[in-house]
Design a protein around this motif. Structure first.
Motif, PDB file in Angstrom:
ATOM      1  N   LEU A 174       0.815  -1.215   0.000  1.00  0.00           N
ATOM      2  CA  LEU A 174       0.000   0.000   0.000  1.00  0.00           C
ATOM      3  C   LEU A 174       0.846   1.263   0.000  1.00  0.00           C
ATOM      4  O   LEU A 174       0.430   2.288  -0.546  1.00  0.00           O
ATOM      5  CB  LEU A 174      -0.927   0.004   1.217  1.00  0.00           C
ATOM      6  CG  LEU A 174      -2.087  -0.993   1.177  1.00  0.00           C
ATOM      7  CD1 LEU A 174      -2.853  -0.964   2.487  1.00  0.00           C
ATOM      8  CD2 LEU A 174      -3.007  -0.676   0.005  1.00  0.00           C
ATOM      9  N   SER A 175       2.020   1.203   0.597  1.00  0.00           N
ATOM     10  CA  SER A 175       2.862   2.397   0.663  1.00  0.00           C
ATOM     11  C   SER A 175       3.197   2.922  -0.726  1.00  0.00           C
ATOM     12  O   SER A 175       3.046   4.120  -1.010  1.00  0.00           O
ATOM     13  CB  SER A 175       4.147   2.081   1.431  1.00  0.00           C
ATOM     14  OG  SER A 175       5.001   3.201   1.460  1.00  0.00           O
ATOM     15  N   ASP A 176       3.625   2.037  -1.605  1.00  0.00           N
ATOM     16  CA  ASP A 176       3.947   2.448  -2.978  1.00  0.00           C
ATOM     17  C   ASP A 176       2.703   2.923  -3.714  1.00  0.00           C
ATOM     18  O   ASP A 176       2.766   3.877  -4.507  1.00  0.00           O
ATOM     19  CB  ASP A 176       4.591   1.288  -3.739  1.00  0.00           C
ATOM     20  CG  ASP A 176       6.029   1.033  -3.306  1.00  0.00           C
ATOM     21  OD1 ASP A 176       6.623   1.933  -2.675  1.00  0.00           O
ATOM     22  OD2 ASP A 176       6.551  -0.063  -3.581  1.00  0.00           O
ATOM     23  N   PHE A 177       1.577   2.248  -3.460  1.00  0.00           N
ATOM     24  CA  PHE A 177       0.331   2.652  -4.122  1.00  0.00           C
ATOM     25  C   PHE A 177      -0.050   4.081  -3.755  1.00  0.00           C
ATOM     26  O   PHE A 177      -0.376   4.895  -4.623  1.00  0.00           O
ATOM     27  CB  PHE A 177      -0.796   1.692  -3.736  1.00  0.00           C
ATOM     28  CG  PHE A 177      -2.156   2.137  -4.200  1.00  0.00           C
ATOM     29  CD1 PHE A 177      -2.549   1.983  -5.521  1.00  0.00           C
ATOM     30  CD2 PHE A 177      -3.050   2.734  -3.307  1.00  0.00           C
ATOM     31  CE1 PHE A 177      -3.805   2.401  -5.950  1.00  0.00           C
ATOM     32  CE2 PHE A 177      -4.307   3.148  -3.727  1.00  0.00           C
ATOM     33  CZ  PHE A 177      -4.686   2.984  -5.051  1.00  0.00           C
ATOM     34  N   TRP A 178       0.009   4.397  -2.459  1.00  0.00           N
ATOM     35  CA  TRP A 178      -0.394   5.740  -2.044  1.00  0.00           C
ATOM     36  C   TRP A 178       0.594   6.795  -2.528  1.00  0.00           C
ATOM     37  O   TRP A 178       0.192   7.898  -2.913  1.00  0.00           O
ATOM     38  CB  TRP A 178      -0.532   5.790  -0.521  1.00  0.00           C
ATOM     39  CG  TRP A 178      -1.724   5.029  -0.023  1.00  0.00           C
ATOM     40  CD1 TRP A 178      -1.737   3.979   0.834  1.00  0.00           C
ATOM     41  CD2 TRP A 178      -3.094   5.274  -0.378  1.00  0.00           C
ATOM     42  NE1 TRP A 178      -3.023   3.525   1.027  1.00  0.00           N
ATOM     43  CE2 TRP A 178      -3.874   4.306   0.302  1.00  0.00           C
ATOM     44  CE3 TRP A 178      -3.736   6.186  -1.207  1.00  0.00           C
ATOM     45  CZ2 TRP A 178      -5.257   4.244   0.179  1.00  0.00           C
ATOM     46  CZ3 TRP A 178      -5.123   6.119  -1.337  1.00  0.00           C
ATOM     47  CH2 TRP A 178      -5.866   5.165  -0.647  1.00  0.00           C
ATOM     48  N   LYS A 179       1.872   6.466  -2.539  1.00  0.00           N
ATOM     49  CA  LYS A 179       2.858   7.414  -3.069  1.00  0.00           C
ATOM     50  C   LYS A 179       2.583   7.697  -4.540  1.00  0.00           C
ATOM     51  O   LYS A 179       2.609   8.847  -4.990  1.00  0.00           O
ATOM     52  CB  LYS A 179       4.277   6.850  -2.900  1.00  0.00           C
ATOM     53  CG  LYS A 179       4.800   6.859  -1.478  1.00  0.00           C
ATOM     54  CD  LYS A 179       6.198   6.254  -1.407  1.00  0.00           C
ATOM     55  CE  LYS A 179       6.716   6.194   0.019  1.00  0.00           C
ATOM     56  NZ  LYS A 179       8.039   5.543   0.099  1.00  0.00           N
ATOM     57  N   LYS A 180       2.330   6.626  -5.300  1.00  0.00           N
ATOM     58  CA  LYS A 180       2.043   6.781  -6.732  1.00  0.00           C
ATOM     59  C   LYS A 180       0.759   7.573  -6.948  1.00  0.00           C
ATOM     60  O   LYS A 180       0.688   8.441  -7.836  1.00  0.00           O
ATOM     61  CB  LYS A 180       1.920   5.391  -7.360  1.00  0.00           C
ATOM     62  CG  LYS A 180       1.660   5.385  -8.853  1.00  0.00           C
ATOM     63  CD  LYS A 180       1.673   3.958  -9.403  1.00  0.00           C
ATOM     64  CE  LYS A 180       0.514   3.156  -8.875  1.00  0.00           C
ATOM     65  NZ  LYS A 180       0.422   1.813  -9.515  1.00  0.00           N
ATOM     66  N   THR A 181      -0.240   7.300  -6.112  1.00  0.00           N
ATOM     67  CA  THR A 181      -1.522   7.994  -6.249  1.00  0.00           C
ATOM     68  C   THR A 181      -1.377   9.476  -5.955  1.00  0.00           C
ATOM     69  O   THR A 181      -1.882  10.327  -6.706  1.00  0.00           O
ATOM     70  CB  THR A 181      -2.558   7.363  -5.304  1.00  0.00           C
ATOM     71  OG1 THR A 181      -2.773   5.999  -5.676  1.00  0.00           O
ATOM     72  CG2 THR A 181      -3.877   8.117  -5.364  1.00  0.00           C
ATOM     73  N   ILE A 182      -0.704   9.796  -4.869  1.00  0.00           N
ATOM     74  CA  ILE A 182      -0.541  11.199  -4.486  1.00  0.00           C
ATOM     75  C   ILE A 182       0.227  11.958  -5.559  1.00  0.00           C
ATOM     76  O   ILE A 182      -0.151  13.077  -5.951  1.00  0.00           O
ATOM     77  CB  ILE A 182       0.179  11.292  -3.123  1.00  0.00           C
ATOM     78  CG1 ILE A 182      -0.743  10.795  -2.015  1.00  0.00           C
ATOM     79  CG2 ILE A 182       0.626  12.731  -2.845  1.00  0.00           C
ATOM     80  CD1 ILE A 182      -0.048  10.618  -0.678  1.00  0.00           C
ATOM     81  N   THR A 183       1.278  11.347  -6.077  1.00  0.00           N
ATOM     82  CA  THR A 183       2.068  11.988  -7.132  1.00  0.00           C
ATOM     83  C   THR A 183       1.226  12.224  -8.373  1.00  0.00           C
ATOM     84  O   THR A 183       1.275  13.304  -8.994  1.00  0.00           O
ATOM     85  CB  THR A 183       3.293  11.125  -7.489  1.00  0.00           C
ATOM     86  OG1 THR A 183       4.120  10.982  -6.341  1.00  0.00           O
ATOM     87  CG2 THR A 183       4.096  11.763  -8.616  1.00  0.00           C
TER      88      THR A 183
END
Length: 439
Positions: free
Chosen positions: A104-113
């Motif tokens: 989930l960490s990578d998913f949220w980083k990608k989403t926010i970006t």
């Protein structure tokens, strides 16, 4: 005049806006559709001009993640739910615990970006193109920021049954500015700041609009295009049921939901013919089908529904509005919580019935199909509801009113009342900015 649409990568939210964009084009205005790259072909297929400057998280991944979260947080005593798919691969899970939450960490980083980049790109494009009016969907509020920064009106366009201010879980999407995309540009914004909302919902089921001025619009069905099969021209012998299981339903919930199989088999027993339009993978997963089931691939609903006596679907606003326009009874086997909310708003009108597809058994589905198909009161109320939405202003009339908004900077409740009544509240002359009859 330049009209900018900002749309998300959820196709259903864009499709309902297409007739309004066509109306602007037909009146001689320039139209651009700012969208994510996933939506480019969809926009091109409508004959409009995409500008792929927006970005967003993968909508299927986000929806699967939401269902996984629901499944893992639902107490066992609430009833057995179908297992979710893996949020990111779409593969079947043997247990809700099989998903590695460390992803989930990578998913949220990608989403926010992606979201922050989308807002910046929208601002940059608008600064270059200089729109006179912006129309945005529920998931593409970049248009609202563009409107503020360019000092031009922005208008929210809903798919039906979703208001500007929602407190219901599942509908209160992006209620504020959680990623500070507006704040970055010195703008304080929430959905309560939406001033104008184009809404195709029936007057009897209008969603919460807060302080926004609601502009009703007749729902003009658009679900893609294809060659018309002569079979669709008739004749129809006996009762015909249409079952729609959209690509989003399959992509989010998988190919083996019991509710779909039960609905098809029961409808085939009760009707002379069943028309099933679903993803081919969904159809393959069902195995052999009754001989009176005809399978179509993503056929536009406006071609199918006129010859049908009942529409069964997965609970989307798009399906509901298509059924309402056609004037046929509907059974919504709602997969998402939002579909259940739509049902609570619409079912009291007596033309539709909504059931939670993930939590019901075969008996409930059988009973509901027989009730809605054979109880003449559903047919009568569906016809009345269809007549009511047909009385709403057309896309051409709404486009004309929005051009006035772009020219003057403001609309009043009186302007909208005049539009609904079929008369203008003011005289307009033909200019290069608007082609309109002088009233």
């Amino acid at each position: 005049m330049r009209i900018l649409f900002t749309v998300s990568n959820w196709a259903g939210h864009y499709m309902c806006m297409v007739p309004l964009a066509w109306a602007f084009r037909a009146a001689g205005h320039e139209v651009r559709v700012a969208c994510p790259s996933q939506q480019v072909q969809g926009v091109i297929s409508t004959g409009l001009m995409p500008v792929s400057v927006l970005d967003a998280a993968d909508m299927m991944e986000s929806a699967r993640l939401a269902y996984w979260s629901l499944a893992i947080n639902t107490p066992p005593q609430s009833g057995e739910m179908p297992l979710p798919l893996h949020p990111f691969t779409g593969e079947a899970l043997d247990s809700v615990r099989d998903f590695d939450t460390g992803m989930l960490s990578d998913f949220w980083k990608k989403t926010i970006t992606a979201v922050q980049r989308s807002f910046d790109n929208a601002v940059d494009f608008a600064a270059s193109w200089r729109p006179d009016l912006v129309v945005h969907d529920i998931m593409a509020i970049e248009g609202a920021l563009v409107g503020v920064l360019n000092n031009v009106p922005s208008v929210y366009y809903g798919p039906g049954f979703i208001g500007t201010v929602e407190t219901e879980p599942g509908l209160n999407l992006m209620a504020g500015d959680p990623l500070s995309c507006f704040e970055k540009y010195g703008v304080d914004w929430t959905r309560r700041d939406i001033r104008y909302a184009v809404d195709p919902s029936p007057d009897a089921a209008v969603p919460p609009m807060g302080d926004a001025l609601r502009i009703p619009i007749r729902y003009h069905p658009y679900n893609g295009n294809q060659d018309v099969d002569p079979w669709l021209l008739g004749p129809v012998r006996g009762k015909r049921v249409c079952v729609v299981w959209g690509n989003s339903a399959t992509g989010v919930f998988g190919e083996r939901l019991p509710a779909l199989r039960q609905a098809v088999e029961t409808a085939a027993q009760l009707a002379a013919e069943v028309v099933l339009t679903a993803a081919l993978s969904e159809v393959d997963a069902m195995g052999s089908l009754p001989p009176n089931v005809r399978v179509l691939r993503n056929c536009p609903l406006e071609l199918i529904l006129p010859g049908c006596d009942l529409l069964i679907h997965h609970g989307s606003a798009n399906c509901l509005m298509n059924g309402i326009v056609t004037g046929i009874p509907q059974l919504s086997l709602a997969l998402n919580y939002d579909g259940q909310i739509y049902g609570r708003r619409l079912d009291p009108q007596g033309a539709t019935k909504t059931l939670p597809a993930l939590m019901i058994g075969a008996e409930e589905i059988d009973k509901a199909i027989a009730e809605v198909l054979f109880d003449h009161r559903y047919r009568r109320r569906a016809a009345e509801l269809s007549a009511a939405v047909a009385a709403a202003p057309t896309a051409v009339q709404v486009a004309d009113l929005l051009v006035t908004l772009a020219r003057t900077g403001e609309l009043t409740a009186g302007d909208v009342a005049g539009l609904v009544a079929g008369r203008g509240q003011h005289h307009r002359e033909i200019t290069r900015d608007t082609v309109s009859e002088v009233r």
